[in-house]
Design an enzyme around this catalytic site. Structure first.
Site, short mmCIF file in Angstrom:
data_model
loop_
_atom_site.label_atom_id
_atom_site.label_comp_id
_atom_site.label_asym_id
_atom_site.label_seq_id
_atom_site.Cartn_x
_atom_site.Cartn_y
_atom_site.Cartn_z
N ARG A 45 0.91 -1.18 -0.04
CA ARG A 45 -0.16 -0.11 0.05
C ARG A 45 0.71 1.24 0.07
NH1 ARG A 45 -1.24 1.80 4.67
NH2 ARG A 45 -1.98 0.00 5.60
N TYR A 97 -16.66 17.22 -14.05
CA TYR A 97 -16.99 15.98 -14.17
C TYR A 97 -18.02 15.66 -13.32
CZ TYR A 97 -17.00 10.88 -14.14
OH TYR A 97 -16.96 9.30 -14.08
N ASP A 169 -7.84 18.91 -13.41
CA ASP A 169 -8.26 17.72 -14.04
C ASP A 169 -7.85 17.81 -15.59
OD1 ASP A 169 -9.48 15.22 -15.16
OD2 ASP A 169 -10.93 15.49 -13.69
N LYS A 194 -9.47 6.84 -19.05
CA LYS A 194 -9.86 7.29 -20.38
C LYS A 194 -8.78 7.25 -21.29
CE LYS A 194 -13.45 8.29 -17.73
NZ LYS A 194 -13.83 9.45 -17.12
C1 LIG Z 1 -14.07 9.86 -15.63
C2 LIG Z 1 -13.59 10.93 -15.21
C3 LIG Z 1 -13.13 10.99 -13.82
C4 LIG Z 1 -13.37 10.05 -12.84
O1 LIG Z 1 -12.42 9.18 -13.06
P1 LIG Z 1 -12.76 7.44 -12.65
O2 LIG Z 1 -11.61 6.81 -13.17
O3 LIG Z 1 -14.18 7.16 -13.45
O4 LIG Z 1 -12.96 7.62 -11.16
C5 LIG Z 1 -12.82 12.27 -13.54
N1 LIG Z 1 -12.60 13.51 -14.18
C6 LIG Z 1 -12.85 13.30 -15.36
C7 LIG Z 1 -12.80 14.50 -16.36
C8 LIG Z 1 -13.38 12.18 -16.18
O5 LIG Z 1 -13.73 12.11 -17.57
#
Ligand SMILES: *Cc1c(COP(=O)(O)O)cnc(C)c1O
Length: 380
Positions: A45, A97, A169, A194
């Protein structure tokens, strides 16, 4: 080292003990300590060699000094928001998001964190949103689903003047297109699910900083909260990242072509794409991004039903998520943004007939033919 070379040779790209060119998956939960003290590896961890290889690679790609891998993008955002304490105020972009919106409103607020939202494309509004207790500005660019672009250099400067951190982000742009830390941001978070992973086959999250003190605190939170990425997933994400550049070039070529095609079709009333010279964010995107990304949204004219259009697609897949090699399409008001009350959605500019397309790396001609067939079906 250029970015595309870094994708393969950045961070720890091979196993230091065997020279294996693909970092092995170290499943061990604990490590034999050869003598009493604090060796490099103690407990998985806290630190795991497979995860560390990915974390060092991400730090390199985002031009930071330390990277952290989490079990999801949401877990990464949760750990980073946990830097703040009850009574701290955070300014949040108004187009973020949905899961982050939920995390802020239904979880973090219960712990006494204060949030206010602002349109981060409006620098004056951002300037005015700062309070005495503001500790951070948190935003996305380009945003989802309207692909609005915010000026990261200008925003980071404003935040710095107020003694606040800028947290970006970077899921949509990826470090291939934009490196927020080089524009003045302090922390980058991303969903590895993504474009970084790129194949719609894993869930992961990343945080990177270039500030030693923040790095220490995020590392502490990662270990304390414990939402770390498993070694299998870390390996798979690193494998995906190797082709990020190759994929992005095809993603973006296809998106440009689809934009050209859609902009000439008269079933469509509005197109949202940062690479559109008429888009209000075009100049900023051109300045701070290497490419325009592969997300594009559009509205059908009011007389057409999104359902009929979607029903006549044969190749492009109706699904949530984005950034994978397969093209995915969705209707935000019914799918990804359904949790936002309709009135608020409309106020934010998300119309019922908005369609969001994550352009994949299929052959361009096949994608355009699929869209054309579905658009023609609207005439009958
Ligand atoms: C999908 C997404 C998230 C969250 O990510 P997860 O891996 O689904 O928890 C956060 N920010 C953006 C812009 C996203 O597209």
């Amino acid at each position: 080292m250029k970015f595309d070379t870094k994708l393969l040779h950045g961070g720890i790209s091979e196993d230091p003990t065997t020279g294996a060119v693909s970092m092995p998956i170290y499943r061990a939960s604990t490590f034999h300590q050869k003598e009493l003290g604090h060796p490099e590896w103690e407990y998985s961890r806290t630190g795991n060699p497979t995860r560390q290889a990915l974390e060092d690679l991400m730090a390199d790609l985002e031009v930071g000094t330390a990277g952290f891998a989490f079990s999801s993008g949401s877990a990464a955002i949760h750990a980073v928001l946990s830097l703040f304490s009850a009574g701290d105020h955070i300014i949040v972009g108004n187009d973020i998001y949905g899961g982050t919106f939920r995390l802020i409103n239904q979880v973090m607020k219960r712990f006494g964190l204060e949030f206010s939202t602002v349109d981060t494309t409006d620098l004056e509004a951002v300037q005015a949103a700062f309070q005495d207790n503001t500790k951070a500005l948190y935003l996305e660019t380009p945003t989802n689903p309207l692909l609005r672009v915010s000026d990261l250099a200008a925003l980071s400067k404003i935040a710095k003047q107020h003694g606040a951190y800028t947290i970006v982000d970077n899921t949509f742009a990826t470090p291939y297109n934009q490196q927020p830390l080089t524009l003045g941001a302090d922390i980058v978070v991303a969903s590895g699910t993504k474009y970084l992973g790129g194949h719609s086959d894993l869930i992961a999250g990343i945080a990177v900083t270039n500030d030693d003190q923040l790095a220490e605190r995020i590392g502490f939170l990662q270990n304390s909260i414990g939402s770390v990425l498993a070694p299998e997933e870390a390996w798979l994400l690193q494998r995906g990242i190797k082709t990020l550049g190759a994929r992005m070039r095809i993603h973006e070529e296809n998106t440009q072509a689809i934009f050209q095609f859609l902009s000439q079709d008269d079933h469509i009333s509005k197109l949202y794409y940062p690479g559109d010279p008429n888009n209000p964010g075009y100049a900023t995107a051109k300045r701070q991004m290497r490419g325009f990304g592969a997300m594009l949204s559009f509205e059908l004219k009011p007389e057409y039903e999104p359902k009929q259009f979607i029903d006549h697609l044969n190749l492009i897949t109706l699904a949530e998520s984005l950034g994978g090699v397969d093209s995915l399409i969705e209707v935000p008001t019914i799918m990804t943004h359904g949790a936002i009350p309709r009135e608020e959605r409309i106020k934010d500019g998300i119309q019922d007939n908005l369609i969001r397309l994550s352009v994949g790396i299929e052959d361009q001609a096949d994608l355009i033919e699929d869209l054309q067939t579905a658009l023609h079906s609207l005439d009958h």
